[in-house]
Design a protein around this motif. Structure first.
Motif, short mmCIF file in Angstrom:
data_model
loop_
_atom_site.label_atom_id
_atom_site.label_comp_id
_atom_site.label_asym_id
_atom_site.label_seq_id
_atom_site.Cartn_x
_atom_site.Cartn_y
_atom_site.Cartn_z
N GLU A 6 0.82 -1.22 0.00
CA GLU A 6 0.00 0.00 0.00
C GLU A 6 0.85 1.27 0.00
OE1 GLU A 6 -0.74 0.28 4.83
OE2 GLU A 6 -2.26 -0.63 3.55
N SER A 7 2.13 1.16 0.39
CA SER A 7 3.02 2.32 0.39
C SER A 7 3.77 2.49 -0.92
CB SER A 7 4.06 2.17 1.51
OG SER A 7 3.44 2.11 2.76
N VAL A 8 3.75 1.46 -1.77
CA VAL A 8 4.49 1.50 -3.02
C VAL A 8 3.62 2.10 -4.11
CG1 VAL A 8 5.68 0.12 -4.77
CG2 VAL A 8 5.90 -0.48 -2.34
N ARG A 9 4.08 3.24 -4.63
CA ARG A 9 3.35 3.88 -5.72
C ARG A 9 3.62 3.19 -7.04
NH1 ARG A 9 4.39 10.08 -7.55
NH2 ARG A 9 3.90 10.46 -5.38
N GLU A 10 4.91 2.86 -7.23
CA GLU A 10 5.32 2.34 -8.53
C GLU A 10 6.72 1.74 -8.40
OE1 GLU A 10 5.82 4.43 -12.90
OE2 GLU A 10 4.56 5.40 -11.40
N ILE A 11 7.03 0.80 -9.28
CA ILE A 11 8.38 0.27 -9.39
C ILE A 11 8.80 0.46 -10.84
CG2 ILE A 11 9.86 -1.76 -9.21
CD1 ILE A 11 7.77 -2.90 -7.22
N THR A 12 9.95 1.14 -11.04
CA THR A 12 10.40 1.44 -12.40
C THR A 12 11.86 1.01 -12.56
OG1 THR A 12 11.21 3.66 -11.85
CG2 THR A 12 8.90 3.47 -12.51
N ILE A 70 18.73 13.05 -6.43
CA ILE A 70 17.29 13.23 -6.65
C ILE A 70 16.96 12.83 -8.09
CG2 ILE A 70 16.97 15.04 -4.93
CD1 ILE A 70 17.16 17.11 -7.20
N THR A 71 15.72 12.49 -8.28
CA THR A 71 15.19 12.23 -9.61
C THR A 71 13.77 12.77 -9.63
OG1 THR A 71 14.93 10.54 -11.33
CG2 THR A 71 14.33 9.90 -9.08
N HIS A 72 13.06 12.55 -10.71
CA HIS A 72 11.69 13.05 -10.75
C HIS A 72 10.76 11.98 -11.30
CE1 HIS A 72 11.72 13.68 -15.13
NE2 HIS A 72 12.98 14.02 -14.94
N LEU A 73 9.55 12.02 -10.81
CA LEU A 73 8.48 11.15 -11.27
C LEU A 73 7.33 12.07 -11.66
CD1 LEU A 73 7.15 8.36 -11.65
CD2 LEU A 73 6.43 8.49 -9.26
N ARG A 74 7.11 12.16 -12.97
CA ARG A 74 6.05 13.02 -13.50
C ARG A 74 6.11 14.43 -12.93
NH1 ARG A 74 4.80 8.25 -12.65
NH2 ARG A 74 3.81 6.79 -14.02
N GLY A 75 7.33 14.98 -12.91
CA GLY A 75 7.53 16.35 -12.47
C GLY A 75 7.70 16.55 -10.98
N GLU A 76 7.59 15.49 -10.18
CA GLU A 76 7.74 15.58 -8.73
C GLU A 76 9.16 15.14 -8.34
OE1 GLU A 76 5.12 14.30 -4.85
OE2 GLU A 76 4.86 13.19 -6.71
N LEU A 77 9.88 16.00 -7.59
CA LEU A 77 11.24 15.66 -7.16
C LEU A 77 11.19 14.61 -6.06
CD1 LEU A 77 13.11 19.07 -7.07
CD2 LEU A 77 13.33 17.22 -8.73
N CYS A 91 22.26 -1.52 -8.63
CA CYS A 91 20.80 -1.44 -8.53
C CYS A 91 20.21 -1.17 -9.91
CB CYS A 91 20.41 -0.36 -7.54
SG CYS A 91 20.90 -0.79 -5.86
N ARG A 92 19.13 -1.85 -10.21
CA ARG A 92 18.48 -1.70 -11.51
C ARG A 92 17.07 -1.13 -11.41
NH1 ARG A 92 18.85 -7.54 -13.52
NH2 ARG A 92 17.09 -6.77 -14.70
N TYR A 93 16.54 -1.03 -10.18
CA TYR A 93 15.15 -0.59 -10.02
C TYR A 93 15.05 0.51 -8.99
CZ TYR A 93 14.20 -4.88 -12.49
OH TYR A 93 14.18 -5.88 -13.43
N LEU A 94 13.98 1.30 -9.13
CA LEU A 94 13.65 2.31 -8.13
C LEU A 94 12.23 2.03 -7.66
CD1 LEU A 94 14.97 4.76 -6.78
CD2 LEU A 94 13.68 6.19 -8.34
N VAL A 95 12.10 1.86 -6.35
CA VAL A 95 10.79 1.63 -5.74
C VAL A 95 10.33 2.98 -5.21
CG1 VAL A 95 9.52 0.37 -3.98
CG2 VAL A 95 11.47 -0.71 -5.12
N TRP A 96 9.23 3.47 -5.76
CA TRP A 96 8.70 4.78 -5.39
C TRP A 96 7.71 4.59 -4.25
CZ3 TRP A 96 10.46 8.89 -8.44
CH2 TRP A 96 11.08 8.52 -9.63
N LEU A 97 8.04 5.14 -3.09
CA LEU A 97 7.14 5.08 -1.94
C LEU A 97 6.34 6.36 -1.86
CD1 LEU A 97 9.46 3.60 0.85
CD2 LEU A 97 7.92 2.39 -0.69
N ASP A 98 5.09 6.21 -1.49
CA ASP A 98 4.19 7.35 -1.36
C ASP A 98 3.92 7.64 0.11
OD1 ASP A 98 3.12 9.15 -3.08
OD2 ASP A 98 1.49 7.87 -3.76
N HIS A 99 3.83 8.92 0.45
CA HIS A 99 3.55 9.34 1.82
C HIS A 99 3.03 10.77 1.76
CE1 HIS A 99 4.31 10.36 6.06
NE2 HIS A 99 4.19 9.06 6.25
#
Length: 167
Positions: free
Chosen positions: A51-57, A75-82, A100-108
């Motif tokens: 439920e905390s994972v927004r996306e895995i890219t 830092i990086t960006h996801l759809r314009g969000e730093l 590392c080959r993946y980035l796990v985007w957590l939402d909060h």
């Protein structure tokens, strides 16, 4: 004589397989379950609440920021969000951490956080009674450890750590 030995071994293996199958059938869980995303970092498998994972890219380009500790790779960006990018292997001191080959985007509500992962190991349901909450130390944000030694990260603690977010 080798025929007796092979037959004896086969019988031992058959009985062992039956006992293991019986144990698996006996497992009944109590309490609530949480769906988890499993990621590999070095020699460890870590679990994150789905439920905390927004996306895995795939790992996007990361811009280094001068003055950050080595575990904050930039830092990086996801759809314009730093998004701050955290190298879990370095931060947690995990041995054998590789590329590392993946980035796990957590939402909060306080903002997103990106976690580096070598591999996405899959998904799993973790039951509350399966967690050993006494096996982790204060230095790691871990809610508990499963019987098969998967550390379940307490992602809420990540946003309580001022040393992890780039503002």
């Amino acid at each position: 004589m080798s025929g007796e030995t092979d037959g004896h071994r086969a019988e031992i293996l058959r009985r062992r397989a039956e006992r293991l199958a019986e144990r698996r059938a006996e497992v009944r869980h109590e309490g609530s379950a949480i769906d988890m995303v499993l990621i590999d970092v070095g020699r460890e498998t870590l679990a994150l609440p789905a439920e905390s994972v927004r996306e895995i890219t795939a790992l996007p380009p990361v811009t280094p920021v001068p003055g950050l500790p080595p575990y904050l790779v930039g830092i990086t960006h996801l759809r314009g969000e730093l998004v701050s990018v955290l190298d879990l292997g370095r931060w947690l001191g995990i041995a054998g951490a590789g590329a590392c080959r993946y980035l796990v985007w957590l939402d909060h509500p306080k903002g997103p956080l990106g976690l580096l992962a070598e591999r996405v190991a899959g998904f799993r349901r973790v039951w509350e009674d399966e967690l050993d909450r006494a096996r982790h130390g204060e230095e790691r944000p871990v809610a508990g450890v499963t019987r098969d030694l998967i550390s379940v990260l307490d992602v809420e603690q990540l946003w309580e750590r001022p040393d992890l977010l780039v503002s």
